[in-house]
Design an enzyme around this catalytic site. Structure first.
Site, PDB file in Angstrom:
ATOM      1  N   CYS C 153       0.825  -1.219   0.000  1.00 16.58           N
ATOM      2  CA  CYS C 153       0.000   0.000   0.000  1.00 16.58           C
ATOM      3  C   CYS C 153       0.853   1.260   0.000  1.00 16.58           C
ATOM      4  CB  CYS C 153      -0.940   0.031   1.205  1.00 16.58           C
ATOM      5  SG  CYS C 153      -2.227  -1.219   1.107  1.00 16.58           S
ATOM      6  N   HIS C 154       1.769   1.357   0.986  1.00 12.07           N
ATOM      7  CA  HIS C 154       2.553   2.583   1.080  1.00 12.07           C
ATOM      8  C   HIS C 154       4.039   2.316   1.246  1.00 12.07           C
ATOM      9  CE1 HIS C 154      -1.569   3.405   2.475  1.00 12.07           C
ATOM     10  NE2 HIS C 154      -1.459   4.407   1.612  1.00 12.07           N
ATOM     11  N   GLY C 155       4.447   1.054   0.940  1.00 12.68           N
ATOM     12  CA  GLY C 155       5.865   0.749   0.899  1.00 12.68           C
ATOM     13  C   GLY C 155       6.571   0.654   2.229  1.00 12.68           C
TER      14      GLY C 155
END
Lengths: 431, 294, 189
Positions: C153-155
């Site tokens: 999703c956001h690393g």
């Protein structure tokens, strides 16, 4: 809304800012704080406030129960059981909602009979009254739909029997009744499909009631409250401001009412229900005695009193519809039954008939019970169609007090021919 | 508040009146009619009533050793046997009980995709011996032993009173908080097995019971004269038909209404609060209205 | 009572007491309506669950459900354990173990597991950033820069002890309360 002059004065800059844009505080002040209420209202006039409480209580508990309830034939009964057993305070919320419907009807019937006794349906309150009749109808529909949701044996068979009433229309146009019934069911028998739509409508109708109640209160605040004398408010001394006077009285009554409510919820949660509804719906077995909830019993008795299927259904609906016409059926020159020496007896006879019909509705439709149900059904309709116009025309009312203030202070009624004639109360009067 | 003040005298007066009317009924009616059902003393009756923990424990023993061979109790979970206001067995004892329960839980699918049977856990229902109604009926000669989870609330005592006594009876039940009709019926049923009266036609495989509608019941007498189970020394009662019937009825009443203890405790708090507040509001109202003649 | 005849004295003690009582009652009625939304008795009863780990080979991982959440159980290789052990705690973005079995301890590899069962890493498989489920449970998954898990999703990158090493997630993956009933049988909750 009403015709009394506004006394609201915004006390701060913010209040003034609001008042010039959306004067809700002014409306609340004028309608619910400074609103003139007759000073002679008795405790029967507290049921309007109690009913508002009932409606809000049913809405709030209902919304909360819907968070846990599952409207499907397989899960409905289990989900209600789950609410009672496992949801935090679920047993309380479920009992509040189920008992609440009975309390709502108890209050609405007292409210209605108060209106009947004191002539609150007479001019200029006809629309107020008719709105009340619509509210009663909507309440009945909501209660019936809600009763189906626990999906117990009584739920299932109540839905079956009551929806089948519409099949009587086959006698008018062959196939029409059956068509309507199948449309209501969404199938060829009551099923989960029926339950699901009933749930949807059960959630919708209370908001319709809410809207009607707003109109009802609006109409009330235009015409002003009736009172035990049936006289209009004529001078300032006839009334007191709603706050704190009427509010204080309403609060006492509300708490006393909640006491009764809580008594059932906490000590007798099953008393107003039926044991068979703790058995899951079974389309193959009808319980031996099916009876509706107590608040439908008089109408159920009327339905069964008529030996014809369509006739019974018509009579049952007519029993409610006829209420809408009484503002014009009552021919008496005065409003309040208090001043009607003959009609008074008929009023109590009518009340007795309704109670008797309620008792008969709970009995099997056979033998002597049917006989008496017919007698009381006949009187139910005769009361409106014969007694109201005839007694109203021939009866000489007792002398009315000159004003509400006179009635309160015990001044003797004005002499015949002088002062205010007896008929004046019925005529709308501007101050 | 006037309603409250009149409760005590009114209650006893009504109770006396109702007793007068009811005791006229014969103990056992003629064949085909249901006999009058007496009201019993239950620890959980009335406003202050609470379940008797020892009685619930004995009742569970009767359920387990007698009823459970045919009747399920599926709305009750093993964990409920531990919770407050119930039999309050300890956690480990119930885990052991669940592990030994003869009827396993079907679960699955497992990693191979197959359904399997496993031992119940605390969170599982108290399962009966039959998979479904059809299996029950095929084994029980067509009769269906119902699940007992809600049985005391799903039964009631129907008192046929004349119309003029209807209202006082209703008022008495409301004012005394009578809510034990289902329990009274259960007890009557369990102790109501009798010889069929002469001339009564009993269908094959049926048993005569004075309190069952129609007097013919498929269930054989579950608790014999002298009792069906052996109570432990410290159980607080001696086993007998009446005692077993009473205990298992109390247990089933709990199973159907496990929140009763909490409900009635809260009830007292709420009632007290409402009485005080209503009185206060009444005096406040009088004070406010004292300036206005009305 | 000497009160103003026209205007009732609203500060009268009875009136105040009555209003206060009514208000307290109304306020306490709110609680059941709030509390009904909390997890019910049935959900609370499912708070513990048992699982058999015998089929999980070294280097493999399984995902099980506990309280409706995925729980990652990884049978770690010696190399993975070694890599995790060699990271100095001061270099970690989140220095706490986030282990419910030993709250407040530093995030060493030993503190992220249970003594005697260090090869098993048991964690709630929910990224501590915004609740997505990190990749890394199957062989084909991207495992991030540190060989553990990677949240797409956001690393966020997690290492072989489930500790946040890079990315927006603020905390190491949470470790639920659990015990081993035998070498291969685990109870979570």
């Amino acid at each position: 809304m009403s015709n009394h002059a506004s006394t609201y004065e915004p006390k701060s800059a913010t209040a003034k800012w609001w008042d010039e844009r959306l004067p809700v505080p002014r409306m609340m002040h004028d309608q619910f704080v400074d609103f003139p209420t007759p000073r002679n209202l008795n405790y029967l006039w507290t049921f309007g406030g109690i009913l508002t409480f009932c409606l809000v209580a049913q809405l709030v508990t209902g919304i909360v129960l819907a968070m846990h309830y599952v409207p499907s034939a397989d899960d409905a009964f289990n989900s209600v059981d789950h609410i009672r057993r496992d949801v935090n305070y679920g047993w309380l919320l479920q009992s509040l909602h189920a008992t609440g419907s009975s309390m709502f009807f108890l209050a609405v019937y007292i409210h209605t009979f108060r209106g009947l006794y004191y002539g609150s349906y007479r001019a200029p309150r006809e629309i107020l009254w008719i709105l009340g009749v619509f509210i009663l109808l909507a309440m009945m529909a909501t209660a019936f739909l809600g009763y189906s949701l626990p999906w117990g044996q009584m739920s299932f068979w109540a839905v079956t029997v009551i929806t089948n009433l519409f099949s009587s229309l086959d006698a008018v146009i062959p196939g029409m009744g059956t068509g309507i019934v199948e449309w209501l069911w969404g199938g060829y028998a009551v099923s989960g499909t029926t339950l699901n739509r009933f749930f949807s409508l059960h959630y919708l109708l209370p908001f319709v009631i809410f809207g009607l109640v707003i109109l009802h209160i609006w109409a009330l605040h235009v015409a002003g409250q009736n009172n035990p004398t049936g006289l209009n408010i004529k001078t300032k001394s006839d009334s007191v401001p709603m706050y704190p006077y009427a509010v204080a009285k309403d609060a006492v009554a509300l708490f006393a009412f909640v006491f009764v409510f809580a008594w059932f919820v906490l000590f007798l949660p099953d008393y107003l229900g039926h044991a068979d509804n703790f058995i899951e719906a079974n389309p193959l077995v009808t319980p031996p005695h099916i009876v509706p909830e107590w608040y439908f019993l008089p109408f159920y008795a009327i339905l069964r009193a008529i030996p014809d299927k369509l006739g019974g259904v018509i009579a049952m609906f007519a029993a409610i519809a006829i209420l809408a016409f009484i503002p014009w059926l009552d021919r008496s020159p005065v409003r309040s039954t208090k001043y009607r020496p003959i009609y008074k007896w008929f009023f109590w006879l009518f009340l007795f008939s309704c109670l008797a019909l309620g008792y008969l509705g709970s009995k099997p439709a056979e033998g002597i019970y049917v006989f008496w149900a017919r007698i009381f059904t006949a009187y139910y309709f005769a009361h409106f169609l014969l007694v109201m116009p005839i007694v109203g025309s021939i009866e000489t009312p007792r002398k009315l007090p000159g004003s509400i203030t006179d009635a309160v202070l015990g001044k003797s009624p004005v002499r015949a021919g002088g002062g205010v004639p007896a008929g004046a109360a019925a005529a709308p009067e501007d101050r | 508040m006037t309603a409250y003040r009149t409760v005590v005298p009114l209650r006893s007066a009504l109770a006396a009146l109702a007793t007068l009317v009811c005791t006229g009924a014969p103990a056992i009616a003629a064949g085909g009619e249901v006999a009058h059902i007496d009201r019993h003393e239950w620890s959980f009756a009335g406003f202050g009533g609470q379940y008797d923990r020892n009685q619930l424990r004995r009742g569970f023993q009767v359920y387990k050793e007698v009823c459970a061979s045919c009747h399920a109790l599926e709305r009750v979970k093993f964990r409920n046997l531990v919770q407050k206001g119930g039999p309050e067995f300890d956690d480990e004892a119930v885990k052991a009980l669940a592990a030994e329960w003869p009827n396993q839980i079907s679960d699955g699918p497992n990693d191979e995709g197959a359904m399997f049977e496993r031992v119940p856990k605390l969170s599982d229902k108290i399962k009966g011996p039959y998979k479904n109604e059809q299996e029950a009926r095929s084994i029980q000669n067509g009769a269906y032993p119902p699940d007992l989870s809600l049985i005391t609330r799903a039964r009631s005592v129907h008192n046929e009173a004349s119309w003029y006594i209807h209202v006082p009876m209703m008022m008495r039940d409301i004012l005394t908080g009578y809510a034990e009709g289902g329990a009274d019926y259960m007890y009557a049923l369990l102790t109501g097995y009798k010889e069929a009266p002469e001339g009564f036609h009993l269908a094959e495989g049926m048993n005569y019971n004075a309190y069952f509608p129609g007097n013919q019941i498929a269930m054989i007498q579950p608790i014999p004269e002298g009792g069906a189970v052996e109570y432990q020394e410290n159980a607080g009662a001696k086993s007998s038909l009446e005692q077993n019937a009473k205990d298992v009825t109390a247990f089933l009443a709990w199973a159907a209404d496990p929140s009763l203890n909490e409900r009635k405790q809260l009830g007292w708090t709420v009632m007290l609060y409402l009485i005080i507040t209503t009185l206060l509001l009444y005096f406040a109202k009088k004070r406010i209205w004292s300036r206005v003649k009305h | 009572m000497t009160a103003d005849v026209e205007e009732p004295n609203r500060r009268d003690i009875v009136v105040v007491a009555a209003s206060a009582f009514a208000a307290v009652g109304a306020a306490s009625l709110i609680w059941p309506f709030v509390h009904q939304m909390n997890p019910d008795a049935g959900a609370q009863a499912l708070a513990s669950a048992e699982f058999d780990l015998s089929p999980v080979q070294e280097g493999q991982a399984i995902t099980v459900m506990w309280r409706g959440k995925p729980v990652f159980i990884r049978h770690r290789t010696a190399a993975e354990i070694e890599t995790a052990k060699n990271v100095p705690v001061e270099e970690l973005p989140d220095p706490l173990s986030r282990n419910e079995n030993q709250p407040g301890t530093p995030a060493t590899d030993a503190n992220r597991t249970l003594e005697g069962h260090e090869k098993w890493l048991v964690m709630v498989g929910i990224c501590t950033h915004l609740g997505c489920i990190p990749k890394g449970q199957t062989l084909a998954d991207a495992k991030g820069d540190f060989g553990g898990w990677f949240c797409p999703c956001h690393g966020s990158h997690y290492d072989t002890a489930g500790r946040i090493r890079k990315g927006p997630a603020p905390r190491n993956l949470d470790i639920p309360p659990y015990t081993f009933l035998s070498d291969t049988k685990i109870r979570i909750g």
